[in-house]
Design a protein around this motif. Structure first.
Motif, PDB file in Angstrom:
ATOM      1  N   THR A 164      78.744  54.723  12.163  1.00  0.00           N
ATOM      2  CA  THR A 164      79.611  55.411  11.580  1.00  0.00           C
ATOM      3  C   THR A 164      80.832  54.406  11.774  1.00  0.00           C
ATOM      4  O   THR A 164      80.747  54.558  13.248  1.00  0.00           O
ATOM      5  CB  THR A 164      79.683  56.251  11.024  1.00  0.00           C
ATOM      6  OG1 THR A 164      80.602  56.775  10.752  1.00  0.00           O
ATOM      7  CG2 THR A 164      79.820  57.494  12.357  1.00  0.00           C
ATOM      8  N   GLY A 165      82.048  54.755  11.082  1.00  0.00           N
ATOM      9  CA  GLY A 165      82.904  54.088  11.435  1.00  0.00           C
ATOM     10  C   GLY A 165      84.312  55.192  11.727  1.00  0.00           C
ATOM     11  O   GLY A 165      84.737  55.292  12.464  1.00  0.00           O
ATOM     12  N   ARG A 166      83.247  56.861  11.235  1.00  0.00           N
ATOM     13  CA  ARG A 166      84.281  57.787  11.521  1.00  0.00           C
ATOM     14  C   ARG A 166      83.320  58.471  12.344  1.00  0.00           C
ATOM     15  O   ARG A 166      83.185  59.594  11.248  1.00  0.00           O
ATOM     16  CB  ARG A 166      84.578  58.602  10.176  1.00  0.00           C
ATOM     17  CG  ARG A 166      85.574  57.209   9.062  1.00  0.00           C
ATOM     18  CD  ARG A 166      85.949  57.504   8.231  1.00  0.00           C
ATOM     19  NE  ARG A 166      86.974  56.923   7.254  1.00  0.00           N
ATOM     20  CZ  ARG A 166      87.069  56.548   6.215  1.00  0.00           C
ATOM     21  NH1 ARG A 166      85.837  57.418   4.671  1.00  0.00           N
ATOM     22  NH2 ARG A 166      87.700  56.115   5.518  1.00  0.00           N
ATOM     23  N   PRO A 167      83.506  57.943  13.265  1.00  0.00           N
ATOM     24  CA  PRO A 167      82.621  59.394  13.907  1.00  0.00           C
ATOM     25  C   PRO A 167      83.142  60.624  15.072  1.00  0.00           C
ATOM     26  O   PRO A 167      84.181  60.761  14.736  1.00  0.00           O
ATOM     27  CB  PRO A 167      82.058  58.711  15.563  1.00  0.00           C
ATOM     28  CG  PRO A 167      83.735  57.390  15.864  1.00  0.00           C
ATOM     29  CD  PRO A 167      84.170  57.459  13.904  1.00  0.00           C
ATOM     30  N   SER A 168      82.513  62.016  14.918  1.00  0.00           N
ATOM     31  CA  SER A 168      82.940  62.629  15.827  1.00  0.00           C
ATOM     32  C   SER A 168      83.488  62.194  16.916  1.00  0.00           C
ATOM     33  O   SER A 168      82.829  61.453  17.613  1.00  0.00           O
ATOM     34  CB  SER A 168      82.095  63.386  15.391  1.00  0.00           C
ATOM     35  OG  SER A 168      81.167  63.894  16.218  1.00  0.00           O
ATOM     36  N   PRO A 169      84.330  62.987  17.327  1.00  0.00           N
ATOM     37  CA  PRO A 169      84.757  63.274  19.154  1.00  0.00           C
ATOM     38  C   PRO A 169      82.944  63.633  19.645  1.00  0.00           C
ATOM     39  O   PRO A 169      83.584  63.030  20.918  1.00  0.00           O
ATOM     40  CB  PRO A 169      85.834  64.687  19.313  1.00  0.00           C
ATOM     41  CG  PRO A 169      86.115  64.696  17.902  1.00  0.00           C
ATOM     42  CD  PRO A 169      85.532  64.386  16.680  1.00  0.00           C
ATOM     43  N   ARG A 170      82.232  64.232  19.693  1.00  0.00           N
ATOM     44  CA  ARG A 170      81.306  64.528  20.878  1.00  0.00           C
ATOM     45  C   ARG A 170      80.701  63.664  20.689  1.00  0.00           C
ATOM     46  O   ARG A 170      79.776  62.988  21.474  1.00  0.00           O
ATOM     47  CB  ARG A 170      80.459  65.893  20.241  1.00  0.00           C
ATOM     48  CG  ARG A 170      79.307  66.065  20.130  1.00  0.00           C
ATOM     49  CD  ARG A 170      78.492  67.290  19.853  1.00  0.00           C
ATOM     50  NE  ARG A 170      80.119  68.815  19.754  1.00  0.00           N
ATOM     51  CZ  ARG A 170      79.407  69.701  19.346  1.00  0.00           C
ATOM     52  NH1 ARG A 170      78.118  69.686  18.776  1.00  0.00           N
ATOM     53  NH2 ARG A 170      79.658  70.805  19.585  1.00  0.00           N
ATOM     54  N   ARG A 171      80.409  62.515  19.166  1.00  0.00           N
ATOM     55  CA  ARG A 171      79.431  61.238  19.273  1.00  0.00           C
ATOM     56  C   ARG A 171      80.026  60.889  19.997  1.00  0.00           C
ATOM     57  O   ARG A 171      78.942  59.750  21.024  1.00  0.00           O
ATOM     58  CB  ARG A 171      79.465  60.761  17.977  1.00  0.00           C
ATOM     59  CG  ARG A 171      77.955  62.277  17.104  1.00  0.00           C
ATOM     60  CD  ARG A 171      78.194  61.394  16.057  1.00  0.00           C
ATOM     61  NE  ARG A 171      77.519  60.250  15.979  1.00  0.00           N
ATOM     62  CZ  ARG A 171      76.334  59.014  14.566  1.00  0.00           C
ATOM     63  NH1 ARG A 171      77.201  59.525  13.329  1.00  0.00           N
ATOM     64  NH2 ARG A 171      76.341  58.134  15.067  1.00  0.00           N
ATOM     65  N   VAL A 172      81.228  59.836  19.847  1.00  0.00           N
ATOM     66  CA  VAL A 172      81.996  59.248  20.800  1.00  0.00           C
ATOM     67  C   VAL A 172      81.879  59.740  22.695  1.00  0.00           C
ATOM     68  O   VAL A 172      81.434  59.056  22.872  1.00  0.00           O
ATOM     69  CB  VAL A 172      83.754  59.339  20.643  1.00  0.00           C
ATOM     70  CG1 VAL A 172      84.272  58.006  21.606  1.00  0.00           C
ATOM     71  CG2 VAL A 172      83.387  59.118  19.112  1.00  0.00           C
ATOM     72  N   ALA A 173      81.615  61.125  22.915  1.00  0.00           N
ATOM     73  CA  ALA A 173      81.550  61.433  24.311  1.00  0.00           C
ATOM     74  C   ALA A 173      80.378  61.256  24.391  1.00  0.00           C
ATOM     75  O   ALA A 173      80.304  60.719  25.640  1.00  0.00           O
ATOM     76  CB  ALA A 173      82.404  62.909  24.444  1.00  0.00           C
ATOM     77  N   ALA A 174      79.819  61.716  24.079  1.00  0.00           N
ATOM     78  CA  ALA A 174      77.956  61.515  24.157  1.00  0.00           C
ATOM     79  C   ALA A 174      77.657  60.180  23.989  1.00  0.00           C
ATOM     80  O   ALA A 174      76.709  60.099  25.227  1.00  0.00           O
ATOM     81  CB  ALA A 174      76.707  62.361  23.327  1.00  0.00           C
TER      82      ALA A 174
END
Length: 441
Positions: free
Chosen positions: A367-377
């Protein structure tokens, strides 16, 4: 030799094409550079003479809709086709007239999406090479259509899916852009094209692929005149780092670089979610905002920001790059052996993200608009698994081995000297590793 180098006026296109221009001028060739006013200075600094966009409408790549109101947000295959039609195809006749007005040359070298050079080459019989500045978009019997953002199907069902998608896209979107190409060619007095518009963008004599096989899906039908040339434009050296650099450099925590690139620069898509997601992690974040600054309250204590960062200084200190998937930035990170987390959402960026995943050198957030949690993981996953950095180092070695601008100009000179298509010595660039790196689970 008098050479015209054409680059669409986008930052990610101008930089590698200017590197080619610099190598050509260093070898004593006279270079004309056809690009928009915004990027003329990159070519004149390389010793080239600028040829402006006049009959073709010049534009600002940060505000495409000002010149092309039909262009949407670039998300999805239909949006890709719309951009292709209005920005690249319908400007083709104007490009051709601009190039012809520059006078006769011995060689035309075009960014693959700068259609005008191919039309002029056909009219004048001039040798012509194209540079694929994004992953190879040439159709293949082994792959799903470019722009779908799909990995090649596995097994009989997967191959049947890809074949069905190729047929569907041929009946719909390809037919549409073929019609536009026919209009452009008729306006220039050219006969109907022998191939589809997707193939018409690529020279039949020489294609320089900006990248390496490790970052491409293997295909059994790669044309013999396609040559991988690695990284054309390494990160520029000599730019002063920001004032906070000594503080970051002395910090013992892993550095995570977050960048929105030069296109799709809304910080709400990636920069802000990444900063929020990494705020409580044991890392220090170096964020490149591109233009302007983020509000101070949006930048957590473990992060620093600057409009631009000097990659020659930053990347050797970086553990992970989080990016929206621009090809130039991806190659810069991997050229330094730095693994990636890619949030590719528009135009060719989903395709780039899938290739990074396939290479084993990074994680695709899909996705081009990830959630903060997905980026951190994803960052935690890359930091925790040394296989990502090991694979990035292998890609870096391949990028260096393929020679960059020097190897590309060797091939250009060979095209003019020997004439005809310039064929590779190796029939299969993937060799015994045709299946490529295993896909991450």
């Amino acid at each position: 030799m008098r050479v015209l180098v054409a680059a669409m006026p986008f930052a990610g296109h101008a930089t590698p094409m200017a590197a080619l221009a610099a190598e050509l001028t260093a070898r004593g060739h006279e270079v004309l550079a056809y690009t928009g006013a915004r990027y003329a200075g990159r070519f004149t600094a390389a010793g080239a003479t600028w040829v402006p966009w006049e009959r073709a409408p010049d534009f600002d790549d940060t505000d495409l809709r000002a010149t092309f109101p039909q262009v949407g947000d670039g998300r999805g295959l239909r949006a890709v086709a719309t951009n292709l039609e209005h920005v690249f195809l319908r400007t083709g006749a104007g490009q051709a007239r601009d190039v012809e007005a520059a006078g006769p040359v011995d060689l035309l070298v075009s960014d693959q999406l700068a259609l005008g050079c191919g039309l002029v080459a056909e009219r004048a019989g001039t040798p012509w090479a194209t540079v694929s500045l994004v992953p190879l978009s040439l159709p293949s019997r082994d792959l799903p259509p470019f722009g779908t953002g799909l990995l090649p199907g596995r097994g009989r069902l997967g191959r049947a899916r890809d074949a069905a998608l190729r047929a569907l896209v041929a009946r719909t979107l390809v037919r549409r852009i073929d019609g536009v190409l026919a209009e452009v060619r008729t306006g220039l007095g050219l006969p109907p094209a022998a191939a589809s518009a997707l193939e018409a963008f690529a020279s039949p004599q020489l294609v320089l692929a900006h990248g390496v096989p490790e970052l491409e899906h293997p295909r059994s039908d790669l044309p013999p005149h396609v040559h991988f040339v690695g990284q054309l434009a390494p990160p520029p050296a000599g730019h002063a780092p920001p004032s906070w650099w000594p503080e970051l450099s002395a910090d013992g925590r892993p550095v995570v670089h977050v960048t929105q690139g030069t296109y799709d620069v809304d910080p709400r898509d990636l920069l802000l979610p990444a900063l929020r997601g990494l705020a409580t992690e044991d890392v220090v974040v170096a964020a490149a905002t591109g233009t302007g600054s983020l509000p101070a309250d949006a930048v957590p204590a473990n992060a620093r920001q600057a409009e631009f960062l000097p990659y020659d200084v930053l990347l050797p200190r970086t553990a992970v790059v989080v990016t929206n998937g621009g090809w130039g930035g991806v190659l810069a990170a991997l050229g330094a052996g730095v693994p990636l987390v890619v949030a590719g959402g528009t135009l060719d960026k989903p395709e780039i993200a899938r290739r990074v995943t396939r290479s084993g050198a990074g994680v695709d957030l899909r996705t081009g608009r990830p959630s903060p949690r997905r980026v951190a993981a994803a960052v935690a996953r890359v930091l925790g698994d040394p296989a990502f950095r090991a694979r990035a180092a292998e890609v870096a070695a391949s990028l260096a081995r393929h020679g960059g601008a020097a190897a590309a100009v060797d091939l250009l000179e060979r095209l003019v000297r020997d004439g005809g298509p310039v064929h590779r010595a190796d029939a299969d660039p993937w060799g015994a590793g045709r299946r490529g790196a295993p896909r991450p689970s």
